[in-house]
Design an enzyme around this catalytic site. Structure first.
Site, PDB file in Angstrom:
ATOM      1  N   GLY A   1     154.964  53.736  81.320  1.00 41.63           N
ATOM      2  CA  GLY A   1     153.590  53.949  80.892  1.00 41.63           C
ATOM      3  C   GLY A   1     152.647  53.030  81.627  1.00 41.63           C
ATOM      4  N   CYS A   2     152.385  53.356  82.861  1.00 41.22           N
ATOM      5  CA  CYS A   2     151.678  52.420  83.718  1.00 41.22           C
ATOM      6  C   CYS A   2     150.216  52.278  83.353  1.00 41.22           C
ATOM      7  CB  CYS A   2     151.779  52.874  85.147  1.00 41.22           C
ATOM      8  SG  CYS A   2     153.462  52.694  85.704  1.00 41.22           S
ATOM      9  N   GLY A   3     149.772  51.065  83.493  1.00 41.04           N
ATOM     10  CA  GLY A   3     148.343  50.819  83.349  1.00 41.04           C
ATOM     11  C   GLY A   3     147.883  50.889  81.907  1.00 41.04           C
TER      12      GLY A   3
END
Lengths: 264, 264
Positions: free
Chosen positions: A105-107
């Site tokens: 779950g980037c950013g």
């Protein structure tokens, strides 16, 4: 405070009366990690203890297992860049990181709790116990140490503790960074984490809980709320999860047997 | 509440008195986004308004520019998977995402504010004004709507507002998700964001501020603290940044000319 805050002129309106004053605002700085010469990630953080942060990030992400794997750490504080050289197959690290990034779950503060995480998160078997008095006293001590919070209201704090004392205190604009800084310091300075407790101002999500499991932390104490995923993981992994530790009250969400009513 | 919380037996200790009770804990669920058949990212979120979340995520990350680009959205709520088909060169999207992931603060809520963001963040020129009374009243209304917060203490809330009313209300375990859900709904339902305000319970970091710039939001109001990077960006991008809007007091960190003392 120096370096960790910036002063701004601010308009304060209270009861419709307007006044101009100065306010200290928490500093948010980018730190770019280069791993074996390759740009890996940029963290936004409070510019303090940056070597601990970078080492803790790699350690908690499973890229680094021990201090011995580190060949060199070079920090350019001004540019916000840190170069880390580690032993081992660089292609493997690259592939691993790429996979994690793509499936994570980037950013958005959201690494997905996946099969790999679960396997590397062994059950915590420590027999330590702690009293509710000790829990509330540790929380109070941590808050008293958080000067940056009192001045800016914009940071999370975290601490590695035993039953009576804070061993390592940490604060950062991000609740993950604050915890990564603690474990990074432990890695770099050979400080034991097994069987010790973490106190945090932040909410306990599944990702925070998994960090505890990886470091053998049997008790996590938060001022805030847990998520259902964190509670379920804590039960499964043998971790005592305490939430809403405020004033004279605590809620125990998992493994309450470690919280004794008697002083230890 | 149904579906958004999970009930657990909890031990509450207050003044050393131990009681067993039930507690509702906020649900944290993975949502994996497949873009044109490829796994892109997994967000941990509160399972509600998931189409808005996925659309808002792609919109705010710059992968999606308009509703017309969307060919299909299929959500499998049970599995936590959403498939989105969009028009355009898929390889470009893949390359863009890969680059963003590698250069961004993955997993730690930290997308780096880079040159590309800055370019796509035009200066907000709206001439709207708002009074301190209206600001405090909007904040109060938002908090009153946040049932999940009152029950679980574990969510952030956000709202799209005009001077007097909340137009879209949103809550989520992540402060970014809460805002992405709002802008996703605006994208999917053709609701204007330009010249409207965002109220949020969460801290204002540079990433949050850049989302405002991209959507033409001239005023952001937070109950919490801003970072120095957010204040500097707000000044540069013409956005009014209000922090610590609590009780009867507000702090204005940037472009205070939009906050008039007279009712509008």
């Amino acid at each position: 405070m120096e370096g960790k805050t910036e002063k701004f002129p601010v308009i304060r309106i209270r009861e419709e009366a307007r006044e101009e004053k100065e306010d200290l605002v928490i500093r948010e700085s980018p730190l770019t990690i280069f791993l074996n010469g390759q740009e890996l990630v940029t963290l936004l953080c409070t510019p303090e203890n940056l070597k601990n942060l970078a080492a803790g990030f790699l350690y908690n992400e499973g890229i680094l297992q021990s201090k011995e794997e580190i060949e060199k750490i070079v920090l350019d504080e001004e540019k916000g860049i840190i170069w880390i050289e580690i032993k081992g197959n660089k292609d493997f690290v690259k592939r691993l990181m790429f996979k994690r990034l793509i499936t994570s779950g980037c950013g958005k503060g959201a690494t997905f709790y996946n099969a790999a995480d679960k396997i590397s998160s062994r059950k915590v078997v420590s027999k330590i116990t702690v009293s509710s008095r000790e829990i509330l006293s540790l929380m109070k001590n941590m808050q008293q140490q958080s000067q940056l919070y009192r001045v800016t209201g914009g940071v999370h704090s975290a601490a590695l503790c035993d039953n009576t004392d804070i061993l390592i205190f940490s604060e950062d604009i991000g609740r993950h960074n604050a915890i990564d800084k603690i474990f990074g310091k432990c890695l770099l300075e050979g400080i034991q984490t097994d069987g010790r407790m973490i106190v945090t101002s932040g909410r306990v999500s599944s990702e925070i809980l998994l960090k505890m499991a990886k470091r053998g932390i049997p008790v996590i104490i938060s001022r805030s709320a847990p998520s259902n995923l964190a509670v379920n993981l804590a039960r499964e992994l043998g971790i005592t999860l305490v939430g809403f530790a405020r004033g004279r009250r605590i809620n125990i969400y998992a493994n309450d047997w470690r919280v004794s009513d008697k002083e230890t």
